[in-house]
Write an enzyme that holds these catalytic residues in place. Structure first.
Site, short mmCIF file in Angstrom:
data_model
loop_
_atom_site.label_atom_id
_atom_site.label_comp_id
_atom_site.label_asym_id
_atom_site.label_seq_id
_atom_site.Cartn_x
_atom_site.Cartn_y
_atom_site.Cartn_z
N THR A 96 0.84 -1.19 0.00
CA THR A 96 0.00 0.00 0.00
C THR A 96 0.88 1.24 0.00
O THR A 96 1.57 1.53 0.98
CB THR A 96 -0.93 0.02 1.23
OG1 THR A 96 -1.84 -1.08 1.11
CG2 THR A 96 -1.72 1.31 1.29
N LYS A 171 -7.91 1.29 -3.32
CA LYS A 171 -7.51 1.08 -1.92
C LYS A 171 -7.84 2.33 -1.09
O LYS A 171 -8.35 2.22 0.03
CB LYS A 171 -6.01 0.77 -1.84
CG LYS A 171 -5.50 0.42 -0.45
CD LYS A 171 -5.82 -1.00 -0.08
CE LYS A 171 -5.64 -1.27 1.41
NZ LYS A 171 -4.25 -1.45 1.80
N LYS A 239 -3.23 7.91 8.33
CA LYS A 239 -2.43 8.16 7.12
C LYS A 239 -3.29 7.98 5.87
O LYS A 239 -3.24 8.81 4.94
CB LYS A 239 -1.23 7.21 7.07
CG LYS A 239 -0.21 7.55 6.00
CD LYS A 239 0.79 6.43 5.78
CE LYS A 239 0.19 5.32 4.94
NZ LYS A 239 1.15 4.26 4.56
#
Lengths: 296, 296, 296, 296
Positions: A96, A171, A239
């Site tokens: 990611t 994502k 984040k």
């Protein structure tokens, strides 16, 4: 037979690599530190001594490392992936990382003449073990189809989300929704408990209607057990919401609820819960409202 | 055999009353306008000519009317419920009304010597037909247990949420979560579509992980079909979030994400979508971001 | 000479009534408890023994009481204002009350054949003493002009905001802005201090540019002195933001920033600062961020 | 006599350089494009042909360029500032850039043996002409005092905010407050207008109380004139709020109101008002609420 190189044997990568092995691929692994390679070596799985050597032996190279810097390093270092690439290889980037980092990695791979798929996964260690991660693939259709069997060994379903970068965008999409939903659950639980409702009753009600989902079931149980050991920590969710808001600003989508959710995770970090599971986002709110959701 | 009076034969009340009949209760119905009573009369179900007469014949009186004013009226009017009450009767208030209105109704019923259960339901017309509404019961345990068979004819599960008023508080809890989740979905979809993702792919991904729930499945399908016919309209969701925030202010729970969600529903009302299904909360955001989530 | 009746001798009303006396009006006062009337009696100002008697002697009756219930009571009680009204009298309602309460009071006064001006004031005790409150008058132009000299004894400026109710709406407008500005200052100060900036420097910078205003100057000095004695408490600011958001919902104006501000004041209440000055809205944020704005 | 080099003759830099000249400093200027240098040359001010040559001749070098990349370029390019630096020179960086960019520039200058002051300014072209910018200086006290006369020729006041980087942090602080205040004004005005209040009356009321400040006076007048020509555009305010929120996340300060403000500016950008003055943040809200603040 397809040879699959797998780089990055962390908490997620290790079960993913075993699933490739179980699926009958010829697997070769590499990890920056050798201790995580040991179980593979003992089981007779090939271990490469550098990303370059792994790449030279592989048809498909999967990357599952910690962040964008680690991706850049494993590609560009001496004896790195780029050193071993040629046009017969496909790099499947599963870590990611940010959209810009994805595009930069894709460009380096393309310059080396090889093919690239952007394929981050959604899910935690449980689905990684069971091979039921949600695979979010971005890339040319033909390339994605070529590597689909490899992805299908680790993921179910595998969703082709568009061109390179769209896996990363998917994502962000799903984690944006996840962060909002988690904090909505936190606000609702603290509101309900302060109103005198019992956690068990609230869980039953949520589990009986339109909102019945694994997230609320799992986090509800964890909160009831006062178990905030991290599956996905507050820091990562913060984040991801920050990345999503930055990108939303770039593309012109105002997201006021998501912005409020991000600040709730920021509060949890500020109060010292950054390393705990994202369910800990309810803790600052409990403190503010002077109530504990899971007392009796 | 228990006689159950049912007042309020609207979109929800009608199938709920039929379920009581199907369960074998001796049912008597009343509606302010007679047209909704007709099918019951034709099927041989008793129809009362006033709430008073219905109440005199019933062991349990269920109220399922439009709002708090309608509850007060059906109780207090000439030939109203209060005129027919005695200590052998239990009033089960199932309409969605405010906490203060619930407590006021409970007091009137107690003064008349009868018993009271606060039992709003969660769910829409589909679950009302299938008898799978979530029943949110507030009242003394013994009283709730006594009427549980009645509730169970309409609801599965029936959750005892605490004393009188806690059914109403549980309803606020679940609708608070619902409103947040709906708007989170809206923000995520607009963000994703503006990023180039396809609605179908986003639905697949949401349906494959921790967020797989009937709400997102149903609203995702409706949005794909451009179907905003109301199951639960924007106006009601806005009202419920407003009620929840008012109560949160009273009890000292700051809810910044829920507050952002309320303003999103306010925007949908301001833009003229108040009567549409709550999924229409995504429309102002689509307009703002100049993107349509369900185009191709 | 105009006789002005003044009802409500609290912290605001007392200096306002003195200003009327100083301006040369024939003043008659009334307060629910007699202790606040004493200084006026000693100075030779007339004291009425009921709102009715005050009203019968007055050309203009000013109301400056605690809330909407107090306004209703002083109008409708036995020996109340309504009992003394006739068409020669003008009622000037100066208390801060809700829009619906204003309209209800106006209707009662109109039914009694008298004239009504809605005239809440903006400002605290200091401006009340100096006669520099901002008078926010709603009513027919001719009526407002007739009572302008009376208002001008207490207020400078007197702004005619429109018909009856618009004074109240202007009060909501200005307090909405005030609450937002106060919490913006709180967020900025905590952000700055956590970044290592000194409070004095931040105050200097704010006082030197486009944001130089009495609010930031006054609250900045109070925060530096750790002085949270209430001029305008957190509870009132929370109530006003809640009223503004309720009305914004009714008229279709989504206000996401104001909604965030309201939750910040809600947090201050939840943490026990409801009675402190509205500047205490920064305290929960200081606690969250683990920093004190006015340390050295 | 002190020789001051000034690099960057844009809308802000040009009047600032003239103020240095007027204050009697020996001035030498440089601009990347020569057209902006022309008026200076004609007036007899020295014009350097490179940053290096400017630096070699100067005791103090002021940088006032467009962004962080431009600062890096003017320092590091061939014939750049670094090529001309020695320990007798002080670099005063006045452009608005990110904290990390400030620290990177400071390090480069320190490595070259010279001294560095971080001194962004608050204010627009008007104050730049009048020498009344607010100078926000970060650096060692002795160094800031040495260059204070230079700063004082352009700024009044000059505030020493702490070490290197604190000027930049103070700029973020003040722009965070500015953005919040601007959007609060927008929300209040749209709320008030939709309630039927006149813009002129709202401006009068705001100008008469605790919120009387140049920002609201100026933006109120501009909105009344339908004048959205940019003094400080929506895009810049959005960028500054984004930078502030990023830094707030890093240092652990949750800012939910500021987050809502940022999304309001994001909405204005999404609707196409990014280049207009930041007062245009009210436009999406006017559209949403279907009202124009400055109609009659």
């Amino acid at each position: 037979m397809t040879t699959v190189g797998f780089i990055g044997l962390g908490a997620m990568g290790t079960p993913m690599a075993w699933n490739l092995d179980d699926a009958g691929f010829d697997v070769v692994v590499y990890n920056r530190t050798t201790d995580h390679e040991q179980p593979f070596a003992e089981a007779g799985v090939s271990v490469a001594d550098s990303p370059k050597h792994l790449t030279k032996r592989s048809d498909v190279v999967c990357l599952m490392v910690s962040d964008g810097d680690a991706v850049a390093e494993v590609l560009e270092r001496d004896l790195g992936v780029l050193d071993g690439l040629d046009e017969s290889t496909t790099v499947v980037q599963m870590s990611t990382i940010a959209y810009e980092e994805t595009m930069a990695a894709a460009e380096l791979v393309a310059e080396a003449g090889a093919r690239f798929v952007d394929a981050p996964v959604s899910g935690t260690v449980g689905p990684a073990r069971e091979g039921t991660l949600v695979g979010l693939a971005g890339g040319d259709e033909a390339v994605v189809e070529d590597v689909r069997p490899v992805l299908a060994a680790m993921c179910d379903p595998v969703v082709h989300c568009g061109g390179v970068g769209q896996g990363t965008n998917m994502k962000l999409f799903v984690n944006l929704l996840l962060g909002n939903a988690m904090n909505a659950f936190a606000e609702a639980l603290v509101f309900g408990r302060k109103n005198g409702l019992a956690l068990d009753d609230m869980r039953t009600v949520v589990g009986s209607g339109g909102l019945d989902c694994p997230l609320f079931a799992g986090k509800g149980a964890a909160i009831a057990d006062d178990d905030f050991e991290s599956r996905f920590p507050v820091d990562y969710q913060f984040k991801d919401l920050s990345l999503a808001l930055a990108r939303a600003g770039d593309i012109g989508v105002p997201l006021s609820q998501t912005a409020a959710a991000r600040e709730a995770f920021s509060a949890a970090r500020a109060r010292g819960y950054g390393d705990e599971d994202m369910a800990a986002v309810l803790k600052p709110l409990e403190e503010m409202a002077n109530v504990s959701v899971n007392d009796d």
